[in-house]
Each structure stands twice: as C-alpha cells, then as structure tokens.
Design a protein around this motif. Structure first.
Motif, PDB file in Angstrom:
ATOM      1  N   GLN A  38       4.427   7.561   5.969  1.00  0.00           N
ATOM      2  CA  GLN A  38       4.880   6.525   5.034  1.00  0.00           C
ATOM      3  C   GLN A  38       3.732   5.593   4.664  1.00  0.00           C
ATOM      4  N   ASP A  39       2.935   5.207   5.650  1.00  0.00           N
ATOM      5  CA  ASP A  39       1.766   4.356   5.370  1.00  0.00           C
ATOM      6  C   ASP A  39       0.794   5.076   4.429  1.00  0.00           C
ATOM      7  N   LEU A  40       0.579   6.358   4.661  1.00  0.00           N
ATOM      8  CA  LEU A  40      -0.333   7.127   3.829  1.00  0.00           C
ATOM      9  C   LEU A  40       0.193   7.225   2.394  1.00  0.00           C
ATOM     10  N   ALA A  41       1.490   7.475   2.236  1.00  0.00           N
ATOM     11  CA  ALA A  41       2.074   7.563   0.894  1.00  0.00           C
ATOM     12  C   ALA A  41       2.009   6.224   0.177  1.00  0.00           C
ATOM     13  N   ARG A  42       2.246   5.135   0.900  1.00  0.00           N
ATOM     14  CA  ARG A  42       2.128   3.808   0.277  1.00  0.00           C
ATOM     15  C   ARG A  42       0.685   3.554  -0.163  1.00  0.00           C
ATOM     16  N   ARG A  43      -0.249   4.049   0.624  1.00  0.00           N
ATOM     17  CA  ARG A  43      -1.666   3.906   0.262  1.00  0.00           C
ATOM     18  C   ARG A  43      -1.967   4.676  -1.022  1.00  0.00           C
ATOM     19  N   ALA A  44      -1.437   5.893  -1.133  1.00  0.00           N
ATOM     20  CA  ALA A  44      -1.640   6.694  -2.333  1.00  0.00           C
ATOM     21  C   ALA A  44      -0.940   6.057  -3.534  1.00  0.00           C
ATOM     22  N   GLU A  45       0.205   5.456  -3.306  1.00  0.00           N
ATOM     23  CA  GLU A  45       0.917   4.778  -4.389  1.00  0.00           C
ATOM     24  C   GLU A  45       0.155   3.544  -4.858  1.00  0.00           C
ATOM     25  N   ALA A  46      -0.451   2.824  -3.930  1.00  0.00           N
ATOM     26  CA  ALA A  46      -1.255   1.653  -4.315  1.00  0.00           C
ATOM     27  C   ALA A  46      -2.440   2.071  -5.182  1.00  0.00           C
ATOM     28  N   ALA A  47      -2.926   3.303  -5.011  1.00  0.00           N
ATOM     29  CA  ALA A  47      -4.016   3.834  -5.832  1.00  0.00           C
ATOM     30  C   ALA A  47      -3.496   4.504  -7.103  1.00  0.00           C
ATOM     31  N   ALA A  48      -2.171   4.450  -7.336  1.00  0.00           N
ATOM     32  CA  ALA A  48      -1.523   5.003  -8.531  1.00  0.00           C
ATOM     33  C   ALA A  48      -1.658   6.516  -8.648  1.00  0.00           C
ATOM     34  N   PHE A  49      -1.696   7.209  -7.508  1.00  0.00           N
ATOM     35  CA  PHE A  49      -1.695   8.668  -7.527  1.00  0.00           C
ATOM     36  C   PHE A  49      -0.389   9.180  -8.130  1.00  0.00           C
ATOM     37  N   ASP A  50      -0.476  10.342  -8.757  1.00  0.00           N
ATOM     38  CA  ASP A  50       0.716  10.925  -9.361  1.00  0.00           C
ATOM     39  C   ASP A  50       1.751  11.319  -8.323  1.00  0.00           C
ATOM     40  N   ALA A  51       1.301  11.939  -7.220  1.00  0.00           N
ATOM     41  CA  ALA A  51       2.253  12.473  -6.257  1.00  0.00           C
ATOM     42  C   ALA A  51       1.605  12.678  -4.901  1.00  0.00           C
ATOM     43  N   TRP A 393     -10.014  14.642   6.655  1.00  0.00           N
ATOM     44  CA  TRP A 393      -9.291  14.064   7.779  1.00  0.00           C
ATOM     45  C   TRP A 393      -8.470  12.884   7.262  1.00  0.00           C
ATOM     46  N   LEU A 394      -7.458  12.505   8.062  1.00  0.00           N
ATOM     47  CA  LEU A 394      -6.568  11.414   7.680  1.00  0.00           C
ATOM     48  C   LEU A 394      -6.519  10.381   8.800  1.00  0.00           C
ATOM     49  N   THR A 395      -6.514   9.105   8.389  1.00  0.00           N
ATOM     50  CA  THR A 395      -6.373   8.654   7.008  1.00  0.00           C
ATOM     51  C   THR A 395      -7.719   8.320   6.369  1.00  0.00           C
ATOM     52  N   GLY A 396      -8.774   8.325   7.191  1.00  0.00           N
ATOM     53  CA  GLY A 396     -10.073   7.848   6.718  1.00  0.00           C
ATOM     54  C   GLY A 396     -10.614   8.600   5.526  1.00  0.00           C
ATOM     55  N   GLY A 397     -10.426   9.915   5.481  1.00  0.00           N
ATOM     56  CA  GLY A 397     -10.937  10.692   4.358  1.00  0.00           C
ATOM     57  C   GLY A 397     -10.290  10.305   3.046  1.00  0.00           C
ATOM     58  N   PHE A 398      -8.991   9.976   3.102  1.00  0.00           N
ATOM     59  CA  PHE A 398      -8.322   9.519   1.884  1.00  0.00           C
ATOM     60  C   PHE A 398      -8.708   8.087   1.548  1.00  0.00           C
ATOM     61  N   ASP A 399      -8.841   7.231   2.548  1.00  0.00           N
ATOM     62  CA  ASP A 399      -9.228   5.839   2.295  1.00  0.00           C
ATOM     63  C   ASP A 399     -10.560   5.767   1.549  1.00  0.00           C
ATOM     64  N   LEU A 400     -11.515   6.595   1.952  1.00  0.00           N
ATOM     65  CA  LEU A 400     -12.804   6.608   1.266  1.00  0.00           C
ATOM     66  C   LEU A 400     -12.653   7.007  -0.196  1.00  0.00           C
ATOM     67  N   PHE A 401     -11.837   8.029  -0.452  1.00  0.00           N
ATOM     68  CA  PHE A 401     -11.634   8.479  -1.831  1.00  0.00           C
ATOM     69  C   PHE A 401     -10.957   7.388  -2.655  1.00  0.00           C
ATOM     70  N   ALA A 402      -9.889   6.791  -2.115  1.00  0.00           N
ATOM     71  CA  ALA A 402      -9.147   5.768  -2.855  1.00  0.00           C
ATOM     72  C   ALA A 402      -9.997   4.521  -3.093  1.00  0.00           C
ATOM     73  N   ASP A 403     -10.781   4.134  -2.099  1.00  0.00           N
ATOM     74  CA  ASP A 403     -11.554   2.892  -2.201  1.00  0.00           C
ATOM     75  C   ASP A 403     -12.853   3.044  -2.980  1.00  0.00           C
ATOM     76  N   GLN A 404     -13.443   4.259  -2.977  1.00  0.00           N
ATOM     77  CA  GLN A 404     -14.779   4.406  -3.539  1.00  0.00           C
ATOM     78  C   GLN A 404     -14.860   5.338  -4.744  1.00  0.00           C
ATOM     79  N   VAL A 405     -14.065   6.385  -4.776  1.00  0.00           N
ATOM     80  CA  VAL A 405     -14.137   7.321  -5.907  1.00  0.00           C
ATOM     81  C   VAL A 405     -13.207   6.892  -7.032  1.00  0.00           C
ATOM     82  N   VAL A 406     -11.983   6.486  -6.693  1.00  0.00           N
ATOM     83  CA  VAL A 406     -11.025   6.091  -7.737  1.00  0.00           C
ATOM     84  C   VAL A 406     -11.571   4.970  -8.617  1.00  0.00           C
TER      85      VAL A 406
END
Length: 439
Positions: A38-51, A393-406
């Motif tokens: 749930q925390d991971l999905a909320r993180r993806a939603e905060a980055a406005a991911f489609d799904a 890896w999760l969640t750090g691998g996604f955090d880097l993408f959301a915070d730095q690539v997006v």
C-alpha cells in the motif's frame, strides 16, 4: 493532445533483480505485509503513475529456494491497494488457461466498481507446465491450444461485461424500479471450449470494461494482442527490436480495423540509477555479485533447455546444444535470449548476469538524465508508448526513479505532473467502450 509517456510500476516481490532480497537496502521480512505494498502504491500515485501492475502465476516457481518468487493472489492484493489509493490504475494478472470466465468477469468487474474505474486485466495463457497438476490435469495444454482458449475466453468475458446495458441500473426509489431487466441479457455462449449462459450478476462497471492488457510477443501473442489488447507488456533488448515489434503490432491492429493509437506498447525497463554512470554500473555489479549460480542455471534450463554446471560458468554459451524444437522454440523469451547469445557471444556467467536483472527485459544503468534519454529515445523513435518500470529492488529502486528520473521527464514535457482523469482508461487516453449486448 500532446503525446506523453504511460508509466506503470511493475511490482515483483522484493524487486526484479533475482538477488534483490539479499541486497542490504531491501526489507524482505515485509514481503507478506500489505502495508508495504500500500505504501509503495501510494508512492507511485504521488508520482502520477498510470498503474501498478501485479504479476501472477498459478503454481510455485521452481527457483523459490533461492529467490522471493512466491505469489500473492492479485485480486486480494489489489483490493487492499484500491482501498489505500484514489487514482492509480490497478492491473491484475489472471490466466485464461486456469480460471473460468464467469468467475474472472466477476472478480474484475468488482475491482472496477470498488476502485471507481481503475481495473485492468493482464491476460496470460500460463507457460508453466507444473500448473497443470494443480488443476487436475495430467498435461499442460500446448501453446497453440492455450491461445485458442484465450481468444474464446476473452470473447465470453467481454459478453458478460456487456450483458448489462449502461441504462439497466435504474435505482428509482419513487417508482420502486431498481433495474430494467429488459436491458439485462443472457449471453448463451456455446463454443468449442466454453459454455456460459450469463448474464453477469453485476451491473456494467465504471469503465464499461476493465482495460485489456496482454503480455506475450510470440507469433500467437502478437496476433492475439492485435485483436484484443489495449496495452501490451513486452520485452526487447535493442531499439531496433522494439521498433520492429511496435510497427508490426500497430500494423496488425490496423489491418483488423482497429485504431493503432488505441493499442499501447509498453516495454519493460529495469533501471539502476546513480549520480554518475560509474556509480550506477557499480550498483548493478553489486547486485550481480549477489546472484547464486544454481538459481541462474535453473533459469537457463527452463528458457533454453541447457543443462550446465557451475564449472562451466566462465566458458562460452554452447549455442549448438540449445534445443529449438517444440514449445520452447515458439516462445518470445526463448528467441530474445537466443538473440543475446548470437549478438553478444557472452560467457555463461555473463549471460546469467544479463538475465538476472529482469528475466530478459532491458536493464539500464546510468544517471537520471541517461535513463531519461533512453526512455525518450524509444518513445520518440517508434519503439514504445510508455514503459513498465521494473525496479531492481524495492522500495529504494522505485524511490530513485520517482525522485530523480520522473522530474527529468517532466522537464522535457514527456510525463504528466498530475492526473487529469480518475479511471485507468482516462490515464491511458482510451475511450470507454459502448456495450454490445447479445439480443
């Protein structure tokens, strides 16, 4: 409208690298904790991911001895995620080989209703032969038979979702009319493999039908996707390979009278991100050094039929021993790995490391700008409409993408800053289909 990237977060327990659970930055004891997801999905939603995209398979993976490869049931998982989020799409994998169409139609329609129109169905035929024994079968159906059932299965599910017209649910308290039964229809489907009367016991859902997603790039898979899919999850190692697939799939859809723009191609990409390219490559190497040869050799046996030992890791891949006959040779992943061998001439160890990152999907290592460059190149040169982001890896691998690539993608005008709609179809730019009930 300006064309922009579609981005899904593809969730795999612990992360997509086979050694993710061993990395010091992961939290493997939380892999059965719904709060983690749930925390991971909320993180993806905060980055406005489609799904968020959740894989599944109806059998235990052969290699669970060495990696986090168990399977949570996706509809239970996504129902809990739906309750913790508001906008992000929810894509569940379900097999047409090992489920029944009526049950699946109910599950997905319920998810679409309860989430306010955010459901998607990743349509798979299941390639794991060990699944057969879990369902009372002596043999796993062959590739072509599975796709024939899948075609009829999707047609039946579509009829069930359309068995209620949009106007059938009246809910008129004054007159006492709850539903107009003249607008609810039995489907009376009798085909070569399935027999279903219907109608569905739920009204038509907010999206009309959940979004049809498909994963598979074989000849049968391409034909199926061109006819039914609205988004396709695929694996390619090179820009040229991605362009060939993209052009072929869009052409096939057009030849069937479909609008190619309504069929999204979403390759998988697994990014290692660092402040410098050297740092990113060192991180990738750190993960590869955590791999266990027996796990990787099992994967090679399954993909290529190669029986190798740890003593052969630093020798060349014995190309001449690869078995190409039968069902294995029909698979898109088999051909992808064969292409890596023929193009790069790797040692066995090098090939295993190539596959460790994301099971044949493209792995990139670089700075946020370099990762964004690759996404942009594929997007602007006819290889992708977006991507399934597969964090190592999760969640750090996604955090880097959301915070730095997006943020880089947004600066370039390639990705939204906020949602404009509320349903997965709206996120993807897909229309709500009209009901086509059987009369």
């Amino acid at each position: 409208m300006t064309r922009t990237l579609r981005l899904n977060l593809f969730v795999y327990p612990g992360g997509h690298h086979e050694a993710a659970w061993r990395y010091h930055g992961t939290d493997p004891e939380r892999l059965l904790d719904i709060g983690f997801y749930q925390d991971l999905a909320r993180r993806a939603e905060a980055a406005a991911f489609d799904a968020v995209f959740f894989a599944d398979g109806p059998s235990l993976a052969d290699n669970v001895r060495y990696a986090s490869r168990f399977r949570l049931e996706p509809f239970t998982w996504l129902s809990a995620v739906a309750a913790a989020t508001e906008r992000i799409g929810l894509i569940a994998t379900a097999s047409t080989t090992y489920t029944e169409p009526y049950n699946l139609a109910r599950l997905l329609s319920s998810l679409d209703h309860l989430s306010g129109g955010r459901a998607g169905w990743n349509i798979v035929t299941t390639g794991a032969p060990q699944a057969a024994g879990n369902f009372g079968l002596d043999e796993h159906p062959v590739h072509a038979e599975r796709y024939e059932r899948a075609r009829e299965f999707v047609e039946v599910v579509t009829k069930l979702w359309d068995s209620w017209e949009d106007e059938a649910l009246v809910v008129d308290q004054k007159s006492g009319l709850f539903a107009d039964t003249d607008r609810i229809h039995e489907i009376d489907h009798t085909g070569p493999r399935l027999k279903v009367r219907g109608p569905l016991n739920l009204p038509r859902s907010p999206q009309g039908r959940p979004v049809y997603v498909q994963a598979g790039s074989s000849e049968d898979g391409r034909s199926f996707a061109a006819a039914y899919a609205e988004a396709v999850f695929t694996a390619h190692q090179t820009l040229r390979g991605g362009q060939e697939f993209y052009a072929d799939l869009k052409a096939r859809a057009g030849a069937l009278g479909r609008d190619p723009e309504r069929l999204l191609v979403l390759p998988g990409i697994s990014p290692f991100i660092g402040s410098t390219e050297a740092e990113a490559r060192a991180l990738h190497k750190e993960f590869d050094e955590l791999t266990q040869p027996e796990y990787s050799l099992q994967l090679l046996r399954r993909l290529l039929g190669l029986e190798l030992s740890a003593a052969e890791l630093d020798g060349p891949v014995p190309r001449q021993l690869i078995e190409t006959r039968g069902e294995r040779g029909n698979g898109s992943r088999f051909r992808l790995v064969l292409d890596i061998i023929d193009r790069e001439r790797p040692t066995v160890r090098e090939l295993l490391h190539r596959l460790a990152g994301a099971r044949g999907h493209r792995v990139v290592a670089g700075t946020p700008e370099q990762v964004a460059d690759q996404l942009q190149e594929w997007f602007e040169h006819g290889a992708a409409d977006g991507f399934n982001v597969m964090p190592p890896w999760l969640t750090g691998g996604f955090d880097l993408f959301a915070d730095q690539v997006v943020p880089v993608l947004r600066e370039r005008g390639l990705f939204r800053t906020a949602y404009e709609g509320t349903t997965l179809r709206e996120h993807y730019g897909l229309p709500r289909p009209a009901a086509e009930p059987v009369r």
